[in-house]
Design a protein around this motif. Structure first.
Motif, PDB file in Angstrom:
ATOM      1  N   GLU A   1       0.849  -1.183   0.000  1.00  0.00           N
ATOM      2  CA  GLU A   1       0.000   0.000   0.000  1.00  0.00           C
ATOM      3  C   GLU A   1       0.890   1.239   0.000  1.00  0.00           C
ATOM      4  O   GLU A   1       1.954   1.253   0.639  1.00  0.00           O
ATOM      5  N   TYR A   2       0.437   2.283  -0.717  1.00  0.00           N
ATOM      6  CA  TYR A   2       1.288   3.460  -0.854  1.00  0.00           C
ATOM      7  C   TYR A   2       0.445   4.716  -1.061  1.00  0.00           C
ATOM      8  O   TYR A   2      -0.687   4.664  -1.551  1.00  0.00           O
ATOM      9  N   ALA A   3       1.020   5.859  -0.649  1.00  0.00           N
ATOM     10  CA  ALA A   3       0.397   7.169  -0.829  1.00  0.00           C
ATOM     11  C   ALA A   3       0.976   7.797  -2.084  1.00  0.00           C
ATOM     12  O   ALA A   3       2.172   8.072  -2.155  1.00  0.00           O
ATOM     13  N   TRP A   4       0.113   8.044  -3.074  1.00  0.00           N
ATOM     14  CA  TRP A   4       0.555   8.466  -4.410  1.00  0.00           C
ATOM     15  C   TRP A   4      -0.098   9.770  -4.820  1.00  0.00           C
ATOM     16  O   TRP A   4      -1.248  10.060  -4.454  1.00  0.00           O
ATOM     17  N   SER A   5       0.617  10.581  -5.598  1.00  0.00           N
ATOM     18  CA  SER A   5       0.031  11.733  -6.275  1.00  0.00           C
ATOM     19  C   SER A   5       0.920  12.076  -7.456  1.00  0.00           C
ATOM     20  O   SER A   5       2.040  11.564  -7.599  1.00  0.00           O
TER      21      SER A   5
END
Length: 591
Positions: free
Chosen positions: A301-305
């Protein structure tokens, strides 16, 4: 939606960090979100889907952790937002807060490490030195480590037996050594690679009884992972042929590593199997990953933008894990990469152009903080606001920035400010030559180190900029050193080769106040009245000098240090910046 409504909606849109779960209770997680209007801590029970807000501080909450059993939430309380406070904890399901170490005086946070036994290691910085204390519930704290040079606790083994502490006893905060000690203080192992090559502790292995420690080293002129057994001394370097800076995380079974690779302002994920050395690229969208962690079961799981797309919490299985509740932020424009030949080598810059209008555009050179940070292809409400206002935004990963290897980051040693501005000037020359920006309508702006460079740039490059906007800047390094946080003093000594008394010329030559008489353009300064990173006295000294010289300037003071955690303050500051620029740079109506 009008331009002003659009840019404000981006700041107001709820956002969140990657939920970080307890090692032995992966259904319990902790994250930060701005859903309440300030960045606060939230607990999430993944089994029931229930979330709750844990903290409520006027200026927001920056630091928190969840113990490996998932029973306790630890958070740092600094009610004045000046980084001076104490650690508290509360049960995951709620209840009263209780001091983690009631006998310790308030300090500035330098790390927290937790075990399954309830034992914690707390690092604090206070005037004169740095300490790490061992804390057992219901007992007085025990001093584990103390030194006048900077140190911080990295992690603790699950059973609490081993504690990893980064330190700079050799005098170089920027390139620390790593020491592992027992609870009694006995040294188990030490890693130090010599001058200019730091070793940073990350995390102990996630399985009980496993003493291996995941670290980062700089033996090949970039950060790379190293698995170290401090008890036996065994080391295993993880080498990748792919370019970029590396960091890593353990997979849940301790048999593999998640390699997080940052290359040219984008992020890539790889799985590295420790048994056979196999490396597998994990498919992720083009953009930036702020945090990533493997879940039990093997997916990530990862925080992406990206510059054009707002943040989202994603899974390597292809689905969205979670988003903060509320309207999504309006999208923005993608960035363009620009490579420029500079005085110290190739400079990588990012350019964001307005969708309407035609070149050459008025422009904002938006300089990042740090200096040991870098600009990337991630979502920025501030960049998007400038673009909506009709500006091209140019961001420069000048010498001193991370992400381009040790030599690029360490180029500032002994000389600061002027090298970065030489790189910025080279990029300016290129975007003007290419017809992207109007040379007569370029604003120099930045926050923290970027704010410092803005003040310095207006003094040493007065013909290049139409105006300056400096938020939370350093204006006088010598005066700032007298008042700033202890960790920043240690950083500045490492950067400039000593204290102001030891290196007076370097402090003077790199200080904006030295060149204040040469300023020709209007200047806006935004300053937190209780900011330990940008002390007020040195700024007041600079502003007084501006007034004496009759230089055109405006000052906005605010309560929350740097204003980074309070949404309304960030919107107010953005409006002030736009209005200032409308008045002094662009005559047409913007925003």
């Amino acid at each position: 939606m009008k331009a002003e409504e659009r840019w404000q909606a981006r700041f107001r849109a709820p956002s969140m960090t990657l939920p970080v779960w307890a090692r032995q209770a992966p259904h319990r997680a902790l994250y930060r979100s701005n859903a309440s209007g300030t960045w606060e801590i939230y607990a999430w029970d993944r089994t029931t889907g229930v979330t709750r807000q844990v903290t409520t501080q006027t200026h927001g909450t920056r630091h928190a952790a969840l113990d490996p059993t998932g029973q306790w939430i630890y958070w740092f309380a600094d009610t004045e937002s000046d980084d001076l406070g104490i650690w508290l904890r509360q049960h995951f399901t709620g209840g009263p807060d209780e001091p983690v170490a009631p006998d310790l005086e308030p300090g500035q946070p330098g790390g927290l490490a937790l075990s399954t036994t309830g034992v914690a290691a707390v690092s604090l910085a206070r005037p004169g030195g740095f300490t790490t204390h061992l804390v057992r519930p219901g007992e007085p704290s025990h001093l584990l480590y103390e030194h006048t040079e900077a140190s911080w606790v990295s992690d603790m083994s699950l059973d609490g037996e081993f504690i990893a502490i980064n330190h700079s006893e050799h005098g170089d905060f920027r390139h620390p050594a790593l020491r592992v000690v027992k609870q009694c203080g006995e040294v188990v192992g030490e890693l130090y690679d010599g001058p200019g090559k730091g070793v940073v502790g990350l995390r102990f292995a996630p399985t009980p009884g496993d003493r291996r420690l995941l670290t980062l080293h700089e033996r090949r002129l970039r950060h790379e992972p190293l698995v170290w057994d401090p008890k036996t001394g065994e080391q295993r370097e993880i080498w990748l042929k792919d370019p970029g800076e590396l960091t890593a995380e353990w997979y849940d079974d301790g048999r593999a590593l998640l390699i997080i690779r940052d290359d040219r302002a984008r992020t890539y994920l790889h799985r590295y199997d420790l048994a056979g050395g196999g490396l597998t690229l994990i498919d992720t969208p083009h953009g930036v990953i702020d945090e990533a962690r493997p879940r039990p079961g093997g997916h990530v799981e990862y925080a992406w933008s990206s510059a054009s797309r707002p943040p989202v919490i994603r899974s390597s299985t292809g689905h969205v894990v979670m988003n903060a509740v509320g309207p999504a932020a309006p999208t923005s424009v993608p960035v363009e990469d620009l490579d420029v030949s500079g005085p110290g080598g190739r400079i990588h810059a990012l350019v964001s152009r307005p969708e309407t209008g035609s070149a050459p555009f008025p422009a904002v050179f938006l300089l990042h903080g740090g200096p040991n940070l870098h600009d990337a292809d991630d979502f920025s409400p501030e960049v998007a606001a400038w673009v909506d206002a009709g500006f091209a935004v140019v961001r420069v990963n000048y010498r001193g920035s991370t992400g381009y290897g040790t030599a690029w980051r360490d180029a500032l040693r002994g000389e600061i400010g002027h090298l970065e501005l030489a790189d910025v000037a080279a990029v300016r020359e290129q975007v003007v030559a290419q017809g992207i920006v109007d040379p007569d309508r370029i604003v120099l702006a930045g926050t923290s180190w970027g704010g410092y460079l803005t003040l310095l740039g207006l003094g040493v490059q007065p013909k290049l900029w139409a105006a300056g906007i400096a938020a939370a800047p350093i204006a006088c390094h010598e005066t700032s050193y007298e008042d700033e946080a202890e960790g920043l003093r240690a950083y500045k000594r490492a950067l400039l080769g000593g204290s102001p008394s030891e290196q007076p010329e370097r402090y003077r030559d790199s200080s904006p106040i030295t060149y204040v008489e040469q300023i020709e353009r209007p200047l806006l300064i935004l300053a937190g009245i209780n900011d330990s990173r940008s002390p007020l006295r040195q700024l007041e000294k600079y502003v007084d000098r501006l007034a004496e010289l009759g230089h055109e300037h405006e000052v906005h003071y605010y309560d929350a240090a740097r204003g980074a955690l309070v949404v309304s303050e960030r919107i107010d500051q953005m409006a002030i910046k736009l209005n200032f620029t409308r008045k002094h740079v662009v005559t047409t109506d913007i925003a």
